[in-house]
Design a protein around this motif. Structure first.
Motif, mmCIF file in Angstrom:
data_model
loop_
_atom_site.group_PDB
_atom_site.id
_atom_site.type_symbol
_atom_site.label_atom_id
_atom_site.label_comp_id
_atom_site.label_asym_id
_atom_site.label_seq_id
_atom_site.Cartn_x
_atom_site.Cartn_y
_atom_site.Cartn_z
ATOM 1 N N GLN A 109 0.804 -1.221 0.000
ATOM 2 C CA GLN A 109 0.000 0.000 0.000
ATOM 3 C C GLN A 109 0.841 1.278 0.000
ATOM 4 O O GLN A 109 0.600 2.175 -0.800
ATOM 5 N N LYS A 110 1.811 1.346 0.892
ATOM 6 C CA LYS A 110 2.579 2.583 1.037
ATOM 7 C C LYS A 110 3.382 2.900 -0.223
ATOM 8 O O LYS A 110 3.461 4.064 -0.630
ATOM 9 N N ARG A 111 3.973 1.888 -0.830
ATOM 10 C CA ARG A 111 4.722 2.120 -2.077
ATOM 11 C C ARG A 111 3.820 2.731 -3.151
ATOM 12 O O ARG A 111 4.218 3.638 -3.871
ATOM 13 N N LYS A 112 2.567 2.216 -3.271
ATOM 14 C CA LYS A 112 1.625 2.737 -4.268
ATOM 15 C C LYS A 112 1.275 4.190 -3.962
ATOM 16 O O LYS A 112 1.207 5.018 -4.869
ATOM 17 N N GLU A 113 1.042 4.494 -2.667
ATOM 18 C CA GLU A 113 0.701 5.862 -2.281
ATOM 19 C C GLU A 113 1.821 6.826 -2.659
ATOM 20 O O GLU A 113 1.569 7.905 -3.205
ATOM 21 N N ILE A 114 3.041 6.445 -2.375
ATOM 22 C CA ILE A 114 4.181 7.308 -2.671
ATOM 23 C C ILE A 114 4.369 7.453 -4.182
ATOM 24 O O ILE A 114 4.660 8.539 -4.679
ATOM 25 N N SER A 115 4.163 6.379 -4.913
ATOM 26 C CA SER A 115 4.270 6.430 -6.366
ATOM 27 C C SER A 115 3.277 7.441 -6.936
ATOM 28 O O SER A 115 3.611 8.220 -7.835
ATOM 29 N N GLU A 116 2.071 7.454 -6.401
ATOM 30 C CA GLU A 116 1.053 8.416 -6.844
ATOM 31 C C GLU A 116 1.467 9.848 -6.511
ATOM 32 O O GLU A 116 1.287 10.757 -7.313
ATOM 33 N N LYS A 117 2.032 10.040 -5.309
ATOM 34 C CA LYS A 117 2.495 11.380 -4.924
ATOM 35 C C LYS A 117 3.580 11.872 -5.877
ATOM 36 O O LYS A 117 3.598 13.041 -6.248
ATOM 37 N N ILE A 118 4.473 10.968 -6.271
ATOM 38 C CA ILE A 118 5.555 11.343 -7.188
ATOM 39 C C ILE A 118 4.979 11.720 -8.552
ATOM 40 O O ILE A 118 5.381 12.717 -9.151
ATOM 41 N N GLU A 147 12.767 23.097 -8.296
ATOM 42 C CA GLU A 147 12.102 23.866 -7.234
ATOM 43 C C GLU A 147 10.763 23.235 -6.864
ATOM 44 O O GLU A 147 9.806 23.940 -6.558
ATOM 45 N N ASN A 148 10.709 21.921 -6.878
ATOM 46 C CA ASN A 148 9.459 21.209 -6.656
ATOM 47 C C ASN A 148 9.500 20.541 -5.280
ATOM 48 O O ASN A 148 9.977 19.423 -5.121
ATOM 49 N N ALA A 149 8.989 21.234 -4.259
ATOM 50 C CA ALA A 149 9.026 20.735 -2.882
ATOM 51 C C ALA A 149 8.216 19.447 -2.726
ATOM 52 O O ALA A 149 8.613 18.552 -1.978
ATOM 53 N N GLU A 150 7.100 19.353 -3.436
ATOM 54 C CA GLU A 150 6.267 18.148 -3.337
ATOM 55 C C GLU A 150 7.026 16.923 -3.836
ATOM 56 O O GLU A 150 6.951 15.849 -3.257
ATOM 57 N N TYR A 151 7.758 17.112 -4.934
ATOM 58 C CA TYR A 151 8.547 16.013 -5.497
ATOM 59 C C TYR A 151 9.658 15.604 -4.527
ATOM 60 O O TYR A 151 9.847 14.426 -4.255
ATOM 61 N N ASP A 152 10.373 16.588 -4.002
ATOM 62 C CA ASP A 152 11.454 16.304 -3.044
ATOM 63 C C ASP A 152 10.925 15.567 -1.815
ATOM 64 O O ASP A 152 11.520 14.602 -1.343
ATOM 65 N N GLU A 153 9.787 16.022 -1.306
ATOM 66 C CA GLU A 153 9.183 15.393 -0.123
ATOM 67 C C GLU A 153 8.780 13.950 -0.426
ATOM 68 O O GLU A 153 9.019 13.043 0.379
ATOM 69 N N ALA A 154 8.173 13.724 -1.577
ATOM 70 C CA ALA A 154 7.754 12.372 -1.954
ATOM 71 C C ALA A 154 8.959 11.446 -2.132
ATOM 72 O O ALA A 154 8.935 10.288 -1.719
ATOM 73 N N LYS A 155 10.018 11.954 -2.746
ATOM 74 C CA LYS A 155 11.231 11.140 -2.930
ATOM 75 C C LYS A 155 11.888 10.823 -1.579
ATOM 76 O O LYS A 155 12.386 9.709 -1.377
ATOM 77 N N ASN A 156 11.884 11.781 -0.662
ATOM 78 C CA ASN A 156 12.426 11.529 0.675
ATOM 79 C C ASN A 156 11.593 10.473 1.411
ATOM 80 O O ASN A 156 12.135 9.581 2.061
ATOM 81 N N GLU A 157 10.276 10.591 1.298
ATOM 82 C CA GLU A 157 9.396 9.604 1.925
ATOM 83 C C GLU A 157 9.631 8.221 1.319
ATOM 84 O O GLU A 157 9.669 7.219 2.025
#
Length: 158
Positions: free
Chosen positions: A26-35, A46-56
């Motif tokens: 489940q978590k891998r799929k959620e993060i994949s969607e965020k990315i 300059e994409n904070a959402e992308y950086d945050e998703a990659k860190n997660e």
């Protein structure tokens, strides 16, 4: 160098297996969607959402590796091996704190399962270490960071 054996109760083993399954499915799929969503915002520099998703994603992958290694090296405590004659890993022990004049009950577990908020004490903690090997009726001295105190072992159960 051989990996350190991880001692778990059956309950602890199941919890770690369920966490691993959740992270992988489940978590891998959620993060994949965020990315994917973050990539849609354009410029990655300059994409904070992308950086945050990659860190997660990196944190989750590290946790998966840690859990897999833990489960590979796990030794599960068999209920039949839990002694009620003396305090051992996997047992519940009721004690009387002689300083505070109150009873407490602890579940002695390996360090990976320890959760003081649920009265699950590691065998490596000051109280756990002092109790290991004690028998009902014994008074043990706990060497804690704040100083020594004594507890009396009242009862040992599975």
């Amino acid at each position: 160098m051989p990996e350190k054996e991880i001692v778990l109760t059956y309950e602890g083993l199941k919890a770690r297996e369920e966490e691993l399954e959740y992270l992988k499915t489940q978590k891998r799929k959620e993060i994949s969607e965020k990315i994917k969503v973050a990539l849609g915002f354009g410029d990655l520099s300059e994409n904070a959402e992308y950086d945050e998703a990659k860190n997660e994603q990196a944190e989750v992958e590290m946790r998966i590796v840690k859990l897999e290694k833990m489960l590979k090296n796990a030794k599960v405590i068999d209920d039949d091996d839990i002694s009620t004659e003396m305090v051992t890993l996997g047992c519940k022990v009721k004690v009387y704190d002689m300083d505070f004049e109150e009873e407490a009950e602890y579940y002695i577990v390996g360090s990976t399962e320890a959760d003081p908020n649920k009265n699950k004490l590691s065998d490596e903690s000051p109280v756990g270490r002092a109790l290991i090997g004690a028998k009902a009726g014994d008074v043990v001295t706990v060497e804690a960071p704040n100083g020594e105190f004594q507890v009396k072992v009242l009862e040992i159960t599975r």
